[in-house]
Design an enzyme around this catalytic site. Structure first.
Site, mmCIF file in Angstrom:
data_model
loop_
_atom_site.group_PDB
_atom_site.id
_atom_site.type_symbol
_atom_site.label_atom_id
_atom_site.label_comp_id
_atom_site.label_asym_id
_atom_site.label_seq_id
_atom_site.Cartn_x
_atom_site.Cartn_y
_atom_site.Cartn_z
ATOM 1 N N LYS A 191 -3.569 -19.805 -19.668
ATOM 2 C CA LYS A 191 -3.889 -18.424 -19.296
ATOM 3 C C LYS A 191 -3.805 -17.488 -20.500
ATOM 4 O O LYS A 191 -4.517 -16.482 -20.566
ATOM 5 C CB LYS A 191 -2.992 -17.946 -18.159
ATOM 6 C CG LYS A 191 -1.487 -17.975 -18.463
ATOM 7 C CD LYS A 191 -0.950 -16.666 -18.993
ATOM 8 C CE LYS A 191 0.523 -16.789 -19.368
ATOM 9 N NZ LYS A 191 1.100 -15.510 -19.806
ATOM 10 N N THR A 248 -2.182 -11.754 -16.658
ATOM 11 C CA THR A 248 -2.266 -11.766 -18.116
ATOM 12 C C THR A 248 -3.628 -11.293 -18.604
ATOM 13 O O THR A 248 -3.730 -10.661 -19.657
ATOM 14 C CB THR A 248 -1.969 -13.183 -18.649
ATOM 15 O OG1 THR A 248 -0.737 -13.636 -18.088
ATOM 16 C CG2 THR A 248 -1.848 -13.196 -20.151
#
Length: 334
Positions: A191, A248
């Site tokens: 991620k 994120t």
């Protein structure tokens, strides 16, 4: 599990130490720099990393690793992924026997291509059942200011995961357990790379359709890699997969998203690193190790490959975007 040591007093290490103290644990936070330890003890604050946050009285700090680790029932490793091996090597002989080792780092080690739990097992010489990882939407400042969030405690030993779950449960921090350590770690590592790509897109002026496309295709390549390495596909639909990815990629608090945005606006890698003021954007290095790990596994990861080329081969972010859009057309699930 009452006495817990956190090694590393950066943003996430300090925030997680606060969670543990708020959950009623006796927490010792090890800091490399004396001024940080002194500020935590004297002022109940770590202003360089969590400005405006008051730390609880159940949390103390020291620069003495031996004192910090004495009698610890769990040891939380809160150092950057690429420095974990060296740091843990220095601490190995101080680790209490049978302590649970908990990794907060999200990355894949350069060179060895090992996940963080694998590094911990190798360096500390412990069985996989003694190692746990924390993953999920873990933006440190939001957690430190007690905004509600959920996370995942992953360990192959379910009972140990449950112990840790109880040790860090608060009114604002809700941990779930999982035994799929591989999937949780890959979700956390990948991620960061996808967030760099989203940041680049934002820096280029692209909007929400582009962001949603990168997030979704990024999740697809993460899941492909996970499947090749033995992860449970369901993990990537959960907090350690989609949850962490969305937070994120979308948040201005994300170091990887912000770093990527600078690259998208035309900054060099060195300029973006200078603007980060010492904060580590893990995806800058992990893009290379994830790309290599995927190649070794025969998995196509075009976004990670493009991010690597921008960060380490001088490719312009706009060229990377055009290359991704110009790839061979295919069915979505092929």
């Amino acid at each position: 599990m009452q006495r817990i040591t956190v090694l590393g007093a950066g943003s996430w290490g300090t925030a997680f130490a606060k969670v543990l103290a708020d959950a009623g644990r006796d927490v010792v936070l090890w800091a490399r720099r004396p001024e940080i330890a002194e500020s935590i003890v004297r002022d109940r604050a770590n202003p360089g990393y969590l400005p405006g946050v008051t730390l609880p009285s159940g949390l103390t700090a020291t620069t003495d690793a031996e004192a910090a680790l004495a009698d610890a029932q769990a040891v939380v490793l809160a150092v950057p992924s690429q420095t974990l091996r060296a740091n843990l090597g220095a601490w190995r002989d101080l680790l209490p026997v049978d302590a649970t080792l908990v990794s907060l780092a999200k990355g894949v080690e350069l060179g060895t291509l090992r996940r963080m739990s694998e590094v911990v097992r190798e360096v500390a010489g412990v069985d996989e059942a003694h190692v746990a990882v924390v993953s999920g939407p873990n933006l440190a400042m939001e957690i430190a200011t007690e905004q509600p969030t959920a996370t995942v405690i992953a360990c192959t030993d379910h009972d140990r995961a449950v112990e840790l779950q109880h040790a860090c449960s608060t009114g604002y921090f809700r941990p779930y357990t999982n035994t799929d350590v591989i999937g949780c770690e890959l979700g956390g590592a990948c991620k960061n790379v996808i967030a760099l790509a989203c940041g680049m897109a934002a820096g280029l002026g692209f909007g929400d359709n582009t962001m949603a496309s990168i997030i979704t295709r990024g999740l697809a390549e993460t899941a492909r890699l996970g499947a090749a390495l033995g992860a449970d596909p369901l993990t990537f639909a959960g907090l350690a997969g989609l949850g962490d990815l969305v937070a994120t990629c979308a948040s201005p608090l994300s170091r990887n998203r912000s770093f990527g945005e600078r690259l998208g606006r035309g900054d060099t890698l060195a300029q973006a690193q200078e603007a980060a003021h010492g904060q580590v954007a893990e995806g800058v290095k992990s893009c290379s190790s994830i790309r290599e790990l995927a190649a070794r596994s025969g998995v196509d990861v075009p976004i990670a490959d493009g991010v690597h080329r921008v960060c380490h081969e001088g490719m312009d972010a706009r060229v990377m975007a055009a290359a991704l859009l110009g790839r061979e057309r295919k069915a979505e699930w092929s």
